[in-house]
Motif scaffolding. Structure first.
Motif, PDB file in Angstrom:
ATOM      1  N   LEU A   9       0.824  -1.209   0.000  1.00 18.71           N
ATOM      2  CA  LEU A   9       0.000   0.000   0.000  1.00 18.71           C
ATOM      3  C   LEU A   9       0.856   1.255   0.000  1.00 18.71           C
ATOM      4  O   LEU A   9       0.340   2.370  -0.044  1.00 18.71           O
ATOM      5  CB  LEU A   9      -0.926   0.008   1.213  1.00 18.71           C
ATOM      6  CG  LEU A   9      -2.249  -0.748   1.056  1.00 18.71           C
ATOM      7  CD1 LEU A   9      -3.064  -0.650   2.335  1.00 18.71           C
ATOM      8  CD2 LEU A   9      -3.057  -0.239  -0.116  1.00 18.71           C
ATOM      9  N   LEU A  38      -6.472   1.074  -1.836  1.00 23.00           N
ATOM     10  CA  LEU A  38      -6.794  -0.329  -1.601  1.00 23.00           C
ATOM     11  C   LEU A  38      -7.316  -0.995  -2.871  1.00 23.00           C
ATOM     12  O   LEU A  38      -6.980  -2.155  -3.165  1.00 23.00           O
ATOM     13  CB  LEU A  38      -7.820  -0.447  -0.472  1.00 23.00           C
ATOM     14  CG  LEU A  38      -8.125  -1.868   0.013  1.00 23.00           C
ATOM     15  CD1 LEU A  38      -6.895  -2.514   0.636  1.00 23.00           C
ATOM     16  CD2 LEU A  38      -9.279  -1.844   1.026  1.00 23.00           C
ATOM     17  N   GLU A  39      -8.129  -0.283  -3.651  1.00 20.49           N
ATOM     18  CA  GLU A  39      -8.675  -0.864  -4.878  1.00 20.49           C
ATOM     19  C   GLU A  39      -7.566  -1.147  -5.883  1.00 20.49           C
ATOM     20  O   GLU A  39      -7.611  -2.141  -6.619  1.00 20.49           O
ATOM     21  CB  GLU A  39      -9.720   0.075  -5.488  1.00 20.49           C
ATOM     22  CG  GLU A  39     -10.939   0.310  -4.613  1.00 20.49           C
ATOM     23  CD  GLU A  39     -11.619  -0.999  -4.208  1.00 20.49           C
ATOM     24  OE1 GLU A  39     -11.685  -1.928  -5.047  1.00 20.49           O
ATOM     25  OE2 GLU A  39     -12.078  -1.094  -3.048  1.00 20.49           O
ATOM     26  N   ILE A  60       0.598  -2.734   5.292  1.00 20.93           N
ATOM     27  CA  ILE A  60      -0.799  -2.968   5.614  1.00 20.93           C
ATOM     28  C   ILE A  60      -0.861  -3.585   7.000  1.00 20.93           C
ATOM     29  O   ILE A  60       0.123  -4.162   7.473  1.00 20.93           O
ATOM     30  CB  ILE A  60      -1.460  -3.893   4.566  1.00 20.93           C
ATOM     31  CG1 ILE A  60      -2.988  -3.892   4.734  1.00 20.93           C
ATOM     32  CG2 ILE A  60      -0.897  -5.307   4.640  1.00 20.93           C
ATOM     33  CD1 ILE A  60      -3.707  -4.470   3.541  1.00 20.93           C
ATOM     34  N   HIS A  73      -7.407  -7.829  10.386  1.00 18.04           N
ATOM     35  CA  HIS A  73      -7.882  -6.595   9.773  1.00 18.04           C
ATOM     36  C   HIS A  73      -8.675  -6.909   8.504  1.00 18.04           C
ATOM     37  O   HIS A  73      -8.247  -7.739   7.689  1.00 18.04           O
ATOM     38  CB  HIS A  73      -6.698  -5.679   9.445  1.00 18.04           C
ATOM     39  CG  HIS A  73      -7.108  -4.278   9.165  1.00 18.04           C
ATOM     40  ND1 HIS A  73      -7.599  -3.882   7.944  1.00 18.04           N
ATOM     41  CD2 HIS A  73      -7.120  -3.173   9.950  1.00 18.04           C
ATOM     42  CE1 HIS A  73      -7.886  -2.596   7.986  1.00 18.04           C
ATOM     43  NE2 HIS A  73      -7.602  -2.137   9.192  1.00 18.04           N
ATOM     44  N   ASP A  75      -9.177  -5.218   5.728  1.00 11.61           N
ATOM     45  CA  ASP A  75      -8.491  -4.915   4.471  1.00 11.61           C
ATOM     46  C   ASP A  75      -7.481  -6.002   4.133  1.00 11.61           C
ATOM     47  O   ASP A  75      -7.359  -6.418   2.969  1.00 11.61           O
ATOM     48  CB  ASP A  75      -7.773  -3.566   4.569  1.00 11.61           C
ATOM     49  CG  ASP A  75      -8.749  -2.402   4.613  1.00 11.61           C
ATOM     50  OD1 ASP A  75      -9.947  -2.625   4.327  1.00 11.61           O
ATOM     51  OD2 ASP A  75      -8.321  -1.284   4.948  1.00 11.61           O
ATOM     52  N   THR A  76      -6.753  -6.459   5.155  1.00 10.19           N
ATOM     53  CA  THR A  76      -5.774  -7.521   4.936  1.00 10.19           C
ATOM     54  C   THR A  76      -6.479  -8.807   4.511  1.00 10.19           C
ATOM     55  O   THR A  76      -6.038  -9.495   3.580  1.00 10.19           O
ATOM     56  CB  THR A  76      -4.956  -7.762   6.223  1.00 10.19           C
ATOM     57  OG1 THR A  76      -4.416  -6.519   6.669  1.00 10.19           O
ATOM     58  CG2 THR A  76      -3.825  -8.738   5.974  1.00 10.19           C
ATOM     59  N   ARG A  78      -9.278  -9.070   3.007  1.00  7.08           N
ATOM     60  CA  ARG A  78      -9.799  -8.902   1.651  1.00  7.08           C
ATOM     61  C   ARG A  78      -8.709  -9.154   0.613  1.00  7.08           C
ATOM     62  O   ARG A  78      -8.933  -9.844  -0.404  1.00  7.08           O
ATOM     63  CB  ARG A  78     -10.367  -7.491   1.482  1.00  7.08           C
ATOM     64  CG  ARG A  78     -10.911  -7.235   0.080  1.00  7.08           C
ATOM     65  CD  ARG A  78     -11.363  -5.798  -0.084  1.00  7.08           C
ATOM     66  NE  ARG A  78     -11.762  -5.533  -1.461  1.00  7.08           N
ATOM     67  CZ  ARG A  78     -12.014  -4.325  -1.944  1.00  7.08           C
ATOM     68  NH1 ARG A  78     -11.935  -3.256  -1.135  1.00  7.08           N
ATOM     69  NH2 ARG A  78     -12.348  -4.159  -3.202  1.00  7.08           N
ATOM     70  N   PRO A 176     -15.783  -3.946   9.584  1.00  4.81           N
ATOM     71  CA  PRO A 176     -15.997  -2.957   8.520  1.00  4.81           C
ATOM     72  C   PRO A 176     -16.846  -1.772   8.942  1.00  4.81           C
ATOM     73  O   PRO A 176     -16.540  -0.637   8.592  1.00  4.81           O
ATOM     74  CB  PRO A 176     -16.680  -3.784   7.419  1.00  4.81           C
ATOM     75  CG  PRO A 176     -16.168  -5.183   7.635  1.00  4.81           C
ATOM     76  CD  PRO A 176     -16.045  -5.322   9.134  1.00  4.81           C
ATOM     77  N   TYR A 191      -5.893   3.454   7.128  1.00 10.17           N
ATOM     78  CA  TYR A 191      -4.478   3.156   6.994  1.00 10.17           C
ATOM     79  C   TYR A 191      -3.621   4.422   6.974  1.00 10.17           C
ATOM     80  O   TYR A 191      -2.400   4.358   7.026  1.00 10.17           O
ATOM     81  CB  TYR A 191      -4.187   2.307   5.737  1.00 10.17           C
ATOM     82  CG  TYR A 191      -4.709   2.879   4.441  1.00 10.17           C
ATOM     83  CD1 TYR A 191      -4.030   3.904   3.787  1.00 10.17           C
ATOM     84  CD2 TYR A 191      -5.875   2.382   3.871  1.00 10.17           C
ATOM     85  CE1 TYR A 191      -4.502   4.426   2.612  1.00 10.17           C
ATOM     86  CE2 TYR A 191      -6.357   2.900   2.683  1.00 10.17           C
ATOM     87  CZ  TYR A 191      -5.665   3.920   2.056  1.00 10.17           C
ATOM     88  OH  TYR A 191      -6.133   4.443   0.880  1.00 10.17           O
TER      89      TYR A 191
END
Length: 685
Positions: A9, A38-39, A60, A73, A75-76, A78, A176, A191
């Motif tokens: 990231l 992130l995307e 991350i 987490h 995001d991680t 995902r 989330p 983040y």
């Protein structure tokens, strides 16, 4: 050839591709930065999924293990789910080993480095293994997680608090819904939350700490003044990062990241390479796998000095008011003294003796030619000598132990006892047994400094010949020779003067001391006596080191003109009125020490940069990282006197001044004594 891809990231500015050999297999390493998006990270993972044998995730949130809590987490999770058919790792398994090893390696390599250090974790959950290792050496741990997670301006102050905080927040912080709520409140992606909050807070905490644990990118908001002299525990220290740390005057960096092909690589990359080489998932890797790689590659933490070798150690030193007059110089007691009768100040003197210890002055700027530095604190306990002597030893012990606890909290690695605090009871032994850090009384350097000053004074007056070896052709007397400092002075003078006379009322102790000196210094001429009466008029040098507490020790009117008397007793053996009677005699109270560097501390009654020898001993030990009980009790070892003298020279200590009851002697004072002594020898008529 196997391919390992690191998706970060972080900034794409640092992307790279390189080929290397690892565990006897050819590897291609590819780093791709998502620039905080992130995307984009998801898209990058999708693009490399087919060619990667294993993938590392960088910059991350890890899946942290804090106490009994396992934090995952979203995001991680995902990003991991984007590549279900390939090994994906954040490097958590290897990172924990390397983090803990960094602490243990540094402590072993540098000796006592982390003792009592104030350590600030910019993310305690990420540095939990480091914190757990450091807790073996210091209780001063501070965690900024409430700042980073919620913007709450409060630090956690122990491992237990960090574990409790994690347990309380684990159920919501990474969900989330909670993440979106926090991001909405702060209008910042989670983040990047740490970056925003650090910019607005934590400056005072950074300034007051000694060690920082965190990513280099989290330090951008802190000034040179705040980071000057700090130690940083971090990872992936590149040349450009080291240049930046150099500009902020960071003293030392401990880098726990592995290196390949002359560059630091992320722990996630290394763990992904191990996973690919062994064809195992990260969950299947064990400690033996990591140990084999660490040993095969010779990986070890790096200790870096951005501006050349620089180590900053810490000390504390206990002082106290030497008289009621000292109390009248301290606001608001100065006002009370001006408007109240003496009886009120007598009550104040008694009351202040019960006050808790407090910091009188921060001490900084002391720098040895070796590159070692120290900072410290002068801690005051309230009792005057009158009040200290009016109470039993336990009264003073309790106050010194309170001062020691304060010193430990401040981060001191050793504490010295000044003035009367070092003579109470058993002269530091009991305090050292109970204190949470090493103790010294400073008496070894006091003896050394006094004799250093006496030798210099005798040389300047010029009444006694000093040979090429430095030995004085004359006679020296030690009054109170069987005492702690007296016996040390006697041993040293036996090596420096042709004839030495020892005086003390304890006949058996005198004979034993004489015998010991003759064994230590073959050929020494040693005489003993119970009083000074017989031999006093023949002495060229006299050292008084009794515990007479105001009793008359010798008749100064019988002393030879030009004699140098060194009074190392506290209180002084030679009263000021006696000194005034003999302007042809030089009575030395102490030898002060000039400290190396640009010293900054409050007034202690001496010129800037000059310290009493007992304080200088504590500083010398701190400079040399000798965090041990050094001078304790009343039987001072002359070997330690010699050792502290040599250590002082190593670290740039110098004899600053020769002082008497009226202050520092000038060249005019030496000339006066020289002239009057010469005149006394001229024949009459």
């Amino acid at each position: 050839m196997k391919t390992v891809v690191s998706v970060s990231l972080g900034s794409s500015e640092f992307d790279y591709e390189l080929a290397t050999t690892f565990m006897d297999q050819p590897f291609r390493l590819l780093r791709l930065g998502a620039d905080g998006n992130l995307e984009r990270a998801v898209a990058l993972l999708d693009s490399v999924r087919g060619e990667a044998d294993a993938i590392g995730l960088s910059m991350i949130h890890d899946h942290y293990q804090v106490g009994e809590e396992q934090l995952e987490h979203p995001d991680t999770a995902r990003l991991e789910a984007c590549v279900p058919d390939k090994p994906v790792t954040t490097g958590a398994g290897l990172r924990g080993i390397l983090q803990e090893w960094a602490v243990r390696h540094t402590q072993a390599e540098l000796g006592h480095f982390f003792d009592n250090a104030r350590v600030l974790f910019l993310n305690g959950q990420a540095g939990y293994r480091i914190a757990r290792a450091l807790s073996e050496h210091t209780d001063n741990l501070f965690f900024a997680d409430p700042y980073l997670d919620f913007g709450v301006p409060r630090l956690l102050t122990s491992l237990r608090q960090l574990e409790a905080y994690t347990s309380l927040t684990a159920g919501v912080i990474f969900r989330p819904v909670a993440v979106k709520l926090i991001e909405a409140v702060h209008k910042t992606p989670l983040y990047r939350m740490g970056e925003k909050l650090i910019q607005g807070s934590l400056h005072e905490s950074v300034r007051d700490c000694h060690v920082i644990v965190g990513a280099i990118g989290d330090l951008g908001a802190f000034s040179e003044k705040e980071l000057d002299g700090k130690t940083l525990i971090t990872s992936r220290v590149t040349d450009s990062a080291l240049d930046w740390l150099r500009s902020r005057k960071v003293a030392m960096v401990v880098d726990y990241s592995p290196w390949l092909e002359g560059r630091p690589v992320g722990v996630n990359v290394m763990e992904a390479m191990i996973s690919a080489a062994l064809s195992r998932t990260p969950e299947q890797l064990g400690t033996d796998d990591f140990l084999e790689v660490i040993q095969t590659l010779g990986i070890e933490p790096r200790i870096l000095y951005p501006n050349g070798y620089r180590r900053v150690n810490r000390f504390a030193f206990v002082i106290h008011p030497l008289s009621q007059q000292y109390l009248t110089k301290t606001p608001p007691l100065d006002w009370i003294a001006n408007v109240s009768p003496p009886t009120v100040m007598n009550l104040v003197e008694k009351a202040v003796a019960y006050a808790p210890p407090f910091i009188y002055s921060k001490v900084s700027g002391i720098r040895s030619p070796t590159g070692d530095e120290v900072e410290g604190w002068l801690i005051t306990v309230g009792g005057t000598p009158k009040e200290i002597m009016a109470h039993g030893p336990e009264f003073t012990y309790s106050r010194l132990l309170a001062a020691a606890r304060l010193a430990k909290k401040l981060g001191a690695q050793i504490m010295g006892l000044g003035a009367f605090t070092k003579v109470v009871g058993d002269a530091g032994i009991t305090v050292a047994k109970r204190a949470p850090l090493p103790i010294t009384t400073g008496n070894s350097y006091s003896a050394s400094g006094a004799l250093w000053a006496a030798h210099e004074a005798a040389r300047k007056i010029g009444r006694v010949r000093i040979g090429k070896s430095g030995k004085m052709a004359g006679k020296a007397m030690v009054v109170g020779a069987t005492g702690a400092i007296g016996s040390v002075c006697a041993r040293l003078l036996a090596k420096a003067v042709d004839e030495i006379y020892l005086v003390a009322p304890e006949a058996a102790k005198l004979l034993a001391l004489k015998e010991s000196i003759e064994l230590e210094t073959p050929g020494a001429s040693v005489q003993v006596a119970a009083t000074t009466d017989r031999d006093l008029p023949d002495m060229d040098m006299i050292v008084t080191a009794t515990s007479g507490a105001g009793k008359r020790i010798l008749d100064i009117m019988n002393v030879k003109p030009g004699c140098v008397i060194t009074d190392v007793a506290r209180p002084l053996d030679i009263p000021a009125e006696d000194v005034a009677k003999r302007p042809d005699v030089l009575v030395i109270e102490s030898g002060e020490i000039r400290l190396p560097g640009e010293v900054r501390m409050k007034d202690i009654g001496l010129p800037d940069g000059i310290a009493y020898a007992c304080l200088a001993e504590t500083i010398v030990l701190a400079l040399d990282a000798r965090f041990e009980n050094f001078t304790l009790g009343r039987n001072i070892e002359w070997e330690k006197v010699r050792e502290i003298y040599k250590l002082g020279l190593k670290h740039g200590m110098a004899l600053a001044a020769v002082s008497g009851v009226n202050g520092v002697f000038t060249e005019d004072d030496f000339e006066r004594v020289r002239a009057l002594a010469a005149g006394a020898e001229e024949p009459v008529g």
